[in-house]
Scaffold this active site. Sequence first.
Site, PDB file in Angstrom:
ATOM      1  N   GLU A  53       0.794  -1.227   0.000  1.00  0.00           N
ATOM      2  CA  GLU A  53       0.000   0.000   0.000  1.00  0.00           C
ATOM      3  C   GLU A  53       0.828   1.279   0.000  1.00  0.00           C
ATOM      4  OE1 GLU A  53       0.401  -2.282   2.381  1.00  0.00           O
ATOM      5  OE2 GLU A  53       0.245  -1.455   4.405  1.00  0.00           O
ATOM      6  N   HIS A  76      -8.047  -4.084  -1.362  1.00  0.00           N
ATOM      7  CA  HIS A  76      -7.324  -4.163  -0.093  1.00  0.00           C
ATOM      8  C   HIS A  76      -6.310  -3.017   0.033  1.00  0.00           C
ATOM      9  CE1 HIS A  76      -5.376  -6.365   3.292  1.00  0.00           C
ATOM     10  NE2 HIS A  76      -4.295  -5.762   2.825  1.00  0.00           N
ATOM     11  N   GLU A  77      -5.473  -2.862  -0.985  1.00  0.00           N
ATOM     12  CA  GLU A  77      -4.435  -1.821  -0.896  1.00  0.00           C
ATOM     13  C   GLU A  77      -5.064  -0.432  -0.884  1.00  0.00           C
ATOM     14  OE1 GLU A  77      -1.912  -3.176   0.052  1.00  0.00           O
ATOM     15  OE2 GLU A  77      -2.173  -5.180  -0.779  1.00  0.00           O
ATOM     16  N   HIS A  93      -6.175   0.448   2.551  1.00  0.00           N
ATOM     17  CA  HIS A  93      -5.063   0.858   3.424  1.00  0.00           C
ATOM     18  C   HIS A  93      -4.858   2.388   3.394  1.00  0.00           C
ATOM     19  CE1 HIS A  93      -3.132  -2.575   5.254  1.00  0.00           C
ATOM     20  NE2 HIS A  93      -2.917  -3.214   4.107  1.00  0.00           N
ATOM     21  N   GLU A  98      -3.954  -4.637   9.299  1.00  0.00           N
ATOM     22  CA  GLU A  98      -4.395  -5.639   8.313  1.00  0.00           C
ATOM     23  C   GLU A  98      -5.812  -6.171   8.560  1.00  0.00           C
ATOM     24  OE1 GLU A  98      -3.006  -5.885   5.611  1.00  0.00           O
ATOM     25  OE2 GLU A  98      -0.991  -5.105   5.979  1.00  0.00           O
ATOM     26  N   ASP A 103       8.747  -9.573  10.366  1.00  0.00           N
ATOM     27  CA  ASP A 103       8.534 -10.293   9.104  1.00  0.00           C
ATOM     28  C   ASP A 103       8.659 -11.802   9.269  1.00  0.00           C
ATOM     29  OD1 ASP A 103       8.013  -7.962   7.754  1.00  0.00           O
ATOM     30  OD2 ASP A 103      10.124  -7.615   7.291  1.00  0.00           O
ATOM     31  N   TYR A 126      -4.737 -10.805   9.693  1.00  0.00           N
ATOM     32  CA  TYR A 126      -5.689 -10.497   8.627  1.00  0.00           C
ATOM     33  C   TYR A 126      -7.053 -11.125   8.932  1.00  0.00           C
ATOM     34  CZ  TYR A 126      -1.689  -9.212   5.637  1.00  0.00           C
ATOM     35  OH  TYR A 126      -0.570  -8.623   5.114  1.00  0.00           O
TER      36      TYR A 126
HETATM   37  N1  BES Z   1       1.034  -4.404   3.725  1.00  0.00           N
HETATM   38  C1  BES Z   1       0.773  -5.706   3.210  1.00  0.00           C
HETATM   39  C2  BES Z   1       2.020  -6.416   2.743  1.00  0.00           C
HETATM   40  C3  BES Z   1       3.068  -6.579   3.817  1.00  0.00           C
HETATM   41  C4  BES Z   1       2.743  -7.012   5.082  1.00  0.00           C
HETATM   42  C5  BES Z   1       4.384  -6.329   3.537  1.00  0.00           C
HETATM   43  C6  BES Z   1       3.742  -7.161   6.055  1.00  0.00           C
HETATM   44  C7  BES Z   1       5.363  -6.484   4.496  1.00  0.00           C
HETATM   45  C8  BES Z   1       5.044  -6.906   5.758  1.00  0.00           C
HETATM   46  C9  BES Z   1      -0.246  -5.650   2.077  1.00  0.00           C
HETATM   47  O1  BES Z   1      -1.236  -4.697   2.251  1.00  0.00           O
HETATM   48  C10 BES Z   1      -0.951  -6.971   2.028  1.00  0.00           C
HETATM   49  O2  BES Z   1      -1.558  -7.312   3.005  1.00  0.00           O
HETATM   50  N2  BES Z   1      -0.895  -7.665   0.899  1.00  0.00           N
HETATM   51  C11 BES Z   1      -1.593  -8.907   0.702  1.00  0.00           C
HETATM   52  C12 BES Z   1      -2.884  -8.620  -0.016  1.00  0.00           C
HETATM   53  C13 BES Z   1      -4.053  -9.485   0.348  1.00  0.00           C
HETATM   54  C14 BES Z   1      -4.321  -9.613   1.818  1.00  0.00           C
HETATM   55  C15 BES Z   1      -5.310  -9.013  -0.368  1.00  0.00           C
HETATM   56  C16 BES Z   1      -0.699  -9.815  -0.121  1.00  0.00           C
HETATM   57  O3  BES Z   1       0.373  -9.357  -0.538  1.00  0.00           O
HETATM   58  O4  BES Z   1      -1.032 -10.953  -0.348  1.00  0.00           O
HETATM   59 ZN    ZN Z   2      -2.595  -5.268   3.811  1.00  0.00          ZN
END
Ligand code: BES
Ligand code: ZN
Length: 611
Positions: free
Chosen positions: A272, A296-297, A300, A319, A376, A384
Amino acid sequence: MPGDPNSFAQPKVYLCTHIHLDLEANFGTKTLDGHVELIVVNKEAGNHTLVLDTNKLDIRSVIDCKNDKNLEYVLDEPVGTYGRALKITLLKHSSQEGAETKIRINYATTPASLAVQWLTPEQTAGKRYPYLFTQCQSIMARSMFPCQDTPSVKITYTATITVPEELTALMSAVAQEKQKHSSCQGKNVCSFEQKVPIPSYLIALAVGDVESRDIGPRTRVWSEKEVVDQAAYEFADTEKMLVAAEEMLGPYVWGRYDLLVLPPSFPFGGMENPCLTFVTPTLLAGDRSLANVVAHEAAHSWTGNLVTNYNWEHFWMNEGFTVYFERRILGALYDEETRQFAFVGGWNTLQSEVNRLGSTNPFTCLVTELEGEDPDETFSSIPYEKGSAFLYYLETLVGGRDKFQSFLYAYIQKFEYGTVTTHQWRDFLFEYYKDDLSIFDPVDWNAWLHKPGMPVVHPKYDTTLSDACTALRKRWVAAQESDYPNFSMDDIKDFSAGQTIEFLSQLLLEDPFPLGKVQAMQTAYNFNATKNSEIRFQWLRMCTRSEWEESFPLTVTFITSQGRGKFVNPLYRDLYACPKSSLLAVDTFLANEDFYHSSVARKVRKDLGLA
Ligand code: BES
Ligand code: ZN
């Protein structure tokens, strides 16, 4: 307020309010070279020491901008993936309470800087020019520039990025008019401004041979030219999503909402980055069926970017809320059944994640303890799906979606431009419903927030769209060999892509099928031919779990042609767990390690016992 266990910074002593980046992307040395200027405000009179986060940076000098004086500094020894604290001794005048100091740090990133992935021309679609992109969430901004790398600190930023003249730089900010620099022969100088205060993890940069197409009044898609038309088609509903979100959450404050489709090694579905969401090319299914990631993004932009988790222990505030609003957006664009269907799928995801991690694993709690951890490394679908299920549960208690809506709108207004912890949110909830508090009597707050495993309540979701998936799953589970010929394409001809995904994800919660059964499924539905990355992913998991050797080359192709962690990590784990393919998993990874983003590669290493 406690601090941030994952950062060395001391924002209660000096608070950073603005930064300026001036960097040149140097593809030859795989470094970003230049300087960062930080404006910091003293919060603790008499304290001269500014502590910043850094990781794998080459620090060259630190200067007080007002006096143009060199400042003394020390770099502490590295601590795991947290990197090294940079301790700068500021001048006397800086230590008065409220004093504002501007410093400049001359530095360069190193090829080991985790935030930056440098791609060779072969790793791009065009094959002609190199590419680079950054990914700073969760604690990697400190490997791109020295900073207070904690989401509790919000800063505005400006940037000047110099790149080879064939390439374009894009950032998580509004691009300024291009100025022609006669002094910069053969170079392209791009400037950016982000006027809304953001946490460090939202600073992002991409440099490549990219083009764009306008797809809405405030949206264009950027990508290499090979996929730009596909991307424009896939994400055509973006403006509708933004309008739906604005209705629920208030005005969109960021100006532009552009999308950048990255090369295949991009490690996430989406990220995002403000003004410029990054997405994986694996969303390009050709039928808009994976555009929920954009919903989703986009969500955010409010939950996460405008109201930000105070530290990574409250990651579910980013999330869980965003998944809840992603589904509200889908509900607004399609219908309530579609929203409910997404929750049914989310519950399966939650169940399989709890199965994988173990129901007593502390990282299956909504609020986590991250002292000494890398956020991470503990990443999972729990925040989520447990988070969004919790919000849905509260929605049912307060009298439904539309009633809950007025609280959520007020919540955004209360915390916008700031940060939030779980407890601040709950205090606000209680305050908002103070005349009606008994509606929350059924809630076991401690269990939802602080106990591991599946939630204590399984909310009732409408199953109109999932019933057919469940029925087909049951038919397959019960089927004997003599029943296999009864299955055919007719079974799924009316399924949406989402329903096929739901059918397969239900099957993945079952014991692996005998080999003959997955082969029969291939005969009936020809999933080997699917172009939809989510279907392909689940299908290949099924095949691997049934030890179907003929599927191994398909899996290898899939995990070496895109680097999305959601797909790559489980498939490496599955291949490794199957005795017939565990060597193949290791060989494939070792031959392709450079293709993956550092965060993905690190997990695979661990899962394959190579770490
Ligand atoms: N912000 C996250 C990706 C992220 C989380 C990067 C933690 C680094 C550390 C992003 O918004 C996300 O949740 N992406 C998901 C999308 C899905 C839940 C619709 C993905 O990448 O799968
Ligand atoms: Zn996310």
